[in-house]
Each structure stands twice: as structure tokens, then as C-alpha cells.
Design an enzyme around this catalytic site. Sequence first.
Site, PDB file in Angstrom:
ATOM      1  N   GLU A   1       0.844  -1.201   0.000  1.00 34.16           N
ATOM      2  CA  GLU A   1       0.000   0.000   0.000  1.00 34.16           C
ATOM      3  C   GLU A   1       0.873   1.243   0.000  1.00 34.16           C
ATOM      4  O   GLU A   1       1.930   1.260   0.636  1.00 34.16           O
ATOM      5  CB  GLU A   1      -0.890  -0.075   1.261  1.00 34.16           C
ATOM      6  CG  GLU A   1      -1.646   1.159   1.659  1.00 34.16           C
ATOM      7  CD  GLU A   1      -2.830   1.484   0.782  1.00 34.16           C
ATOM      8  OE1 GLU A   1      -2.661   1.479  -0.451  1.00 34.16           O
ATOM      9  OE2 GLU A   1      -3.907   1.763   1.337  1.00 34.16           O
ATOM     10  N   ASP A   2       0.467   2.274  -0.711  1.00 37.41           N
ATOM     11  CA  ASP A   2       1.260   3.506  -0.760  1.00 37.41           C
ATOM     12  C   ASP A   2       1.223   4.276   0.551  1.00 37.41           C
ATOM     13  O   ASP A   2       2.249   4.619   1.110  1.00 37.41           O
ATOM     14  CB  ASP A   2       0.825   4.401  -1.940  1.00 37.41           C
ATOM     15  CG  ASP A   2      -0.675   4.710  -1.952  1.00 37.41           C
ATOM     16  OD1 ASP A   2      -1.424   4.193  -1.088  1.00 37.41           O
ATOM     17  OD2 ASP A   2      -1.118   5.469  -2.832  1.00 37.41           O
TER      18      ASP A   2
ATOM     19  N   THR B   1      -9.722   2.169   3.735  1.00 35.92           N
ATOM     20  CA  THR B   1      -9.560   1.357   2.528  1.00 35.92           C
ATOM     21  C   THR B   1      -8.966   0.001   2.900  1.00 35.92           C
ATOM     22  O   THR B   1      -9.466  -1.058   2.505  1.00 35.92           O
ATOM     23  CB  THR B   1      -8.596   2.070   1.543  1.00 35.92           C
ATOM     24  OG1 THR B   1      -8.968   3.435   1.448  1.00 35.92           O
ATOM     25  CG2 THR B   1      -8.606   1.417   0.176  1.00 35.92           C
TER      26      THR B   1
ATOM     27  N   ASP C   1      -0.982  10.291  -6.120  1.00 38.11           N
ATOM     28  CA  ASP C   1      -1.535  11.291  -7.029  1.00 38.11           C
ATOM     29  C   ASP C   1      -2.405  12.324  -6.326  1.00 38.11           C
ATOM     30  O   ASP C   1      -2.855  12.122  -5.201  1.00 38.11           O
ATOM     31  CB  ASP C   1      -2.421  10.610  -8.065  1.00 38.11           C
ATOM     32  CG  ASP C   1      -3.776  10.179  -7.469  1.00 38.11           C
ATOM     33  OD1 ASP C   1      -3.776   9.483  -6.437  1.00 38.11           O
ATOM     34  OD2 ASP C   1      -4.819  10.569  -8.006  1.00 38.11           O
TER      35      ASP C   1
HETATM   36  P1  IMP Z   1      -7.540   5.792   3.647  1.00 37.66           P
HETATM   37  O1  IMP Z   1      -8.665   4.850   3.354  1.00 37.66           O
HETATM   38  O2  IMP Z   1      -8.021   7.098   4.218  1.00 37.66           O
HETATM   39  O3  IMP Z   1      -6.450   5.190   4.508  1.00 37.66           O
HETATM   40  O4  IMP Z   1      -6.939   6.203   2.254  1.00 37.66           O
HETATM   41  C1  IMP Z   1      -5.970   5.461   1.645  1.00 37.66           C
HETATM   42  C2  IMP Z   1      -5.772   5.827   0.189  1.00 37.66           C
HETATM   43  O5  IMP Z   1      -6.039   7.208  -0.042  1.00 37.66           O
HETATM   44  C3  IMP Z   1      -4.325   5.636  -0.172  1.00 37.66           C
HETATM   45  O6  IMP Z   1      -4.095   4.349  -0.677  1.00 37.66           O
HETATM   46  C4  IMP Z   1      -4.104   6.707  -1.238  1.00 37.66           C
HETATM   47  O7  IMP Z   1      -4.447   6.218  -2.513  1.00 37.66           O
HETATM   48  C5  IMP Z   1      -5.062   7.807  -0.839  1.00 37.66           C
HETATM   49  N1  IMP Z   1      -4.370   8.845  -0.045  1.00 37.66           N
HETATM   50  C6  IMP Z   1      -4.409   9.049   1.281  1.00 37.66           C
HETATM   51  N2  IMP Z   1      -3.636  10.073   1.662  1.00 37.66           N
HETATM   52  C7  IMP Z   1      -3.052  10.537   0.529  1.00 37.66           C
HETATM   53  C8  IMP Z   1      -2.103  11.577   0.252  1.00 37.66           C
HETATM   54  O8  IMP Z   1      -1.593  12.321   1.121  1.00 37.66           O
HETATM   55  N3  IMP Z   1      -1.754  11.726  -1.055  1.00 37.66           N
HETATM   56  C9  IMP Z   1      -2.244  10.949  -2.051  1.00 37.66           C
HETATM   57  N4  IMP Z   1      -3.116   9.964  -1.835  1.00 37.66           N
HETATM   58  C10 IMP Z   1      -3.523   9.756  -0.562  1.00 37.66           C
HETATM   59 MG    MG Z   2      -5.157   7.938  -4.827  1.00 41.04          MG
END
Ligand code: IMP
Ligand code: MG
Length: 182
Positions: free
Chosen positions: A108-109, A116, A167
Site C-alpha cells: 500500500e502507498d 480502505t 496522485d
Molecule cells: P484511507 O482509506 O483514508 O487510509 O486512504 C488510503 C488511500 O487514499 C491511499 O491508498 C491513497 O491512494 C489515498 N491517499 C491518502 N492520503 C493521501 C495523500 O496524502 N496523497 C495521495 N493519496 C492519498
Molecule cells: Mg489515490
Amino acid sequence: MPLSSSAQRQAGSALRRVVFDAETLARRVAGLGAEVTAAYPAGDLLLLGLLKGSFIFMADLARAIERPLEVDFMVASSYGRDKQSSGNVRLLYDPSIDLAGKHVVVVEDIIDTGRTLQRLLTLLAAREPASLAVCALLDKRLAPPIPEVRFTGFTCPEAFLVGYGLDYAERYRHLPFIAELA
Ligand code: IMP
Ligand code: MG
């Protein structure tokens, strides 16, 4: 770190500062590769990347792991054009490889709210892998810790980050460094 003029040109516009430069990323990803290698002395290993954000990290991480492995990807969508997670995760592509009996490492990035990931881990656990772990390049540490997150590259600032796969509205993924959006 300030932006060099070539980085500025590559991005086009709107970056505030470099948070992790290419060298720093390369060094840490090599370290993560060694950690993953050591953690799985035996068994089948499958790296499962979350697209699109993990594509560059996956390419570098996979080459830093010194044991046999398989690679597959998953596509989930939660952000759209927004900077906020909607929590509404959609699976657009599901891995074609069987997970049963394999050590699965989700690549995961970045972990922001962790929504997610939580949703995907529930889904993947039902497929009876031998073990299930997450290797995240970045963690904003906003979410309660997820026990499956066994490998983390960096704890990062709360800012919105782009580059090295990350992105904003599909832009900046190709940058070889990670920067904060202006
Ligand atoms: P979560 O469900 O809030 O943890 O969101 C995770 C996903 O949101 C990551 O896999 C990214 O694709 C995107 N994301 C979250 N924070 C960032 C950021 O600072 N820059 C770019 N994409 C982000
Ligand atoms: Mg994204």
C-alpha cells in the site's frame, strides 16, 4: 527540502516542498525488502499491490526482496478527485491469483484513515491465506493502528503528499520523490 528547478519542471506546478527525496526512498525501500525477506524464510509469498498508488513502490520493493515470490494487484477506489477518504471503498479489480495457503503481503502507498485497508483486509482474510500482512510505504498515523501493518516505510506528516505513485486527481504519480502539495 526545497524543489530543484528540474523537479519543478517535472511537476508542472503547485508543490510546496520535497518530503522524501529519491535517495531517501531508495534507501528505505531496500531496507523494507530486507525486512520482508527475513520475515518469510519459507512458504509461498504473494505481493498484492493496491493500484494505482503502489505501482512504483511495488516495482522497487519486489526487486529488493531476495526470495521467490508472486506479484498481483487489486484496484480499489475511495478518493475520486477528493483529498478526503470517502470510506466508500469500491473493488474495481480483484486478484486473479488464488490466495489460499500463501503468505500475502498487501503493498500500500499510504495509510490515511485506514478505511480502505480495513475493508480490503476483511475481504482478503476470507480467502484463507497462510498469513496476511501489510507493507505500507507511508503512514500518517491518524488511524488506530492496524495489527496487520507489519512493515512501514516512514511515518509522514498529515499534509497531502504526491509523487512516487501518489496522485492528486491522477497527476504527479511519476515524480521520483514525494512532495507536499501547495
Ligand atoms: P484511507 O482509506 O483514508 O487510509 O486512504 C488510503 C488511500 O487514499 C491511499 O491508498 C491513497 O491512494 C489515498 N491517499 C491518502 N492520503 C493521501 C495523500 O496524502 N496523497 C495521495 N493519496 C492519498
Ligand atoms: Mg489515490
